[in-house]
Design an enzyme around this catalytic site. Sequence first.
Site, PDB file in Angstrom:
ATOM      1  N   TYR A  57      -7.703  80.476  14.315  1.00  0.00           N
ATOM      2  CA  TYR A  57      -8.273  81.522  13.470  1.00  0.00           C
ATOM      3  C   TYR A  57      -9.730  81.760  13.845  1.00  0.00           C
ATOM      4  O   TYR A  57     -10.642  81.314  13.191  1.00  0.00           O
ATOM      5  CB  TYR A  57      -8.178  81.127  11.991  1.00  0.00           C
ATOM      6  CG  TYR A  57      -6.791  80.806  11.505  1.00  0.00           C
ATOM      7  CD1 TYR A  57      -5.664  81.301  12.151  1.00  0.00           C
ATOM      8  CD2 TYR A  57      -6.606  79.990  10.394  1.00  0.00           C
ATOM      9  CE1 TYR A  57      -4.394  80.988  11.701  1.00  0.00           C
ATOM     10  CE2 TYR A  57      -5.338  79.692   9.927  1.00  0.00           C
ATOM     11  CZ  TYR A  57      -4.240  80.184  10.583  1.00  0.00           C
ATOM     12  OH  TYR A  57      -2.973  79.877  10.128  1.00  0.00           O
ATOM     13  N   PRO A 203       2.673  83.985   0.913  1.00  0.00           N
ATOM     14  CA  PRO A 203       3.514  83.969  -0.289  1.00  0.00           C
ATOM     15  C   PRO A 203       3.500  85.289  -1.054  1.00  0.00           C
ATOM     16  O   PRO A 203       4.377  85.521  -1.889  1.00  0.00           O
ATOM     17  CB  PRO A 203       2.900  82.842  -1.123  1.00  0.00           C
ATOM     18  CG  PRO A 203       1.467  82.821  -0.721  1.00  0.00           C
ATOM     19  CD  PRO A 203       1.485  83.122   0.751  1.00  0.00           C
ATOM     20  N   GLY A 207       0.336  90.777   1.143  1.00  0.00           N
ATOM     21  CA  GLY A 207      -0.218  91.780   0.247  1.00  0.00           C
ATOM     22  C   GLY A 207       0.791  92.728  -0.362  1.00  0.00           C
ATOM     23  O   GLY A 207       0.532  93.364  -1.383  1.00  0.00           O
TER      24      GLY A 207
END
Length: 327
Positions: A57, A203, A207
């Site tokens: 990341y 999860p 969005g």
Amino acid sequence: MQKRMLGRSGLEVSAIGLGCMGLSFGYGPATDRQDAISLIRAAHERGVTFFDTAEAYGPGVNEEVVGEALQPVRDQVVIATKFGFKNGIPANGLDSRPERIRQVADDALRRLRTDRIDLFYQHRVDPDVPIEDVAGTVKELIDAGKVRHFGLSEAGVDSIRRAHAVQPVAALQSEYSLWWREPEAKILSVLEELGIGFVPFAPLGRGFLTGKIDPNATFGDTDFRSTAPRFAPAALKANQALVDLVGSIAAATHATPAQIALAWLLAQRPWIVPIPGTTKLHRLEENLGAASVELTSADLDRIELTLSRIHIEGERYPAAHQSFVNR
């Protein structure tokens, strides 16, 4: 914030963690460093003890931000990071050679400003390196005190079993949500059998399950969703029925759609710990509020019945990424 145990590993974390990826990767320009640090610290102040990052990341940038943010409270939190991509760049392909794993561990310890990695995941299974060698290398790092627990991400049943036989796997991190339920077919039962915790990423359906993305939504060139088939206009329109379902249950329970989506995950197994990500404080507080939302058996039955009638359109990854998962 309630606590949960990741399987039988002995690793206890907050019932909802914080996925830090979006602060620097995947969803457009990186968040201002000080803003990102403030958000991570705000999460801890609100009871979050589980923070998820990765070498990929940034690469490295996310670990540095997480390390700086959590250094003052290091002994109060669990930090998970990952190895598995060449030079920490997913586009370069996979690399889980033992020497690379050891290098990533040392680099992560420096960036995270810590002396141990609480949970060290293989980011994706590398077909060129036997999973036994990967597990064995992490076992050596555990024996050396650099790592405490071993994890896998997006691994298939065979890889999980083979790795677990060499070094117990504390947690599997894979996508799981109301609109991606594939783990229910084979994965969840194996995790329960072996005593492995489950950490669902995305999860909230990246969005979509919040109800804030409509079929006319557009995404920037650096936003992963711009290339994801599931976020194409036709797929968004076709999948709106799922959003409507979540929204109706949210309205009836005085919760938000995001809270319903997270509460549904928490209700599936006591060893499931979702890690929603956000860049906004009010969304963080909303997500954490899901830990207090209790869905009734009637709510869960209604969700199950309605989901059985909904066909989700669109693959979750572009074709080039499909080969990276469920090995």
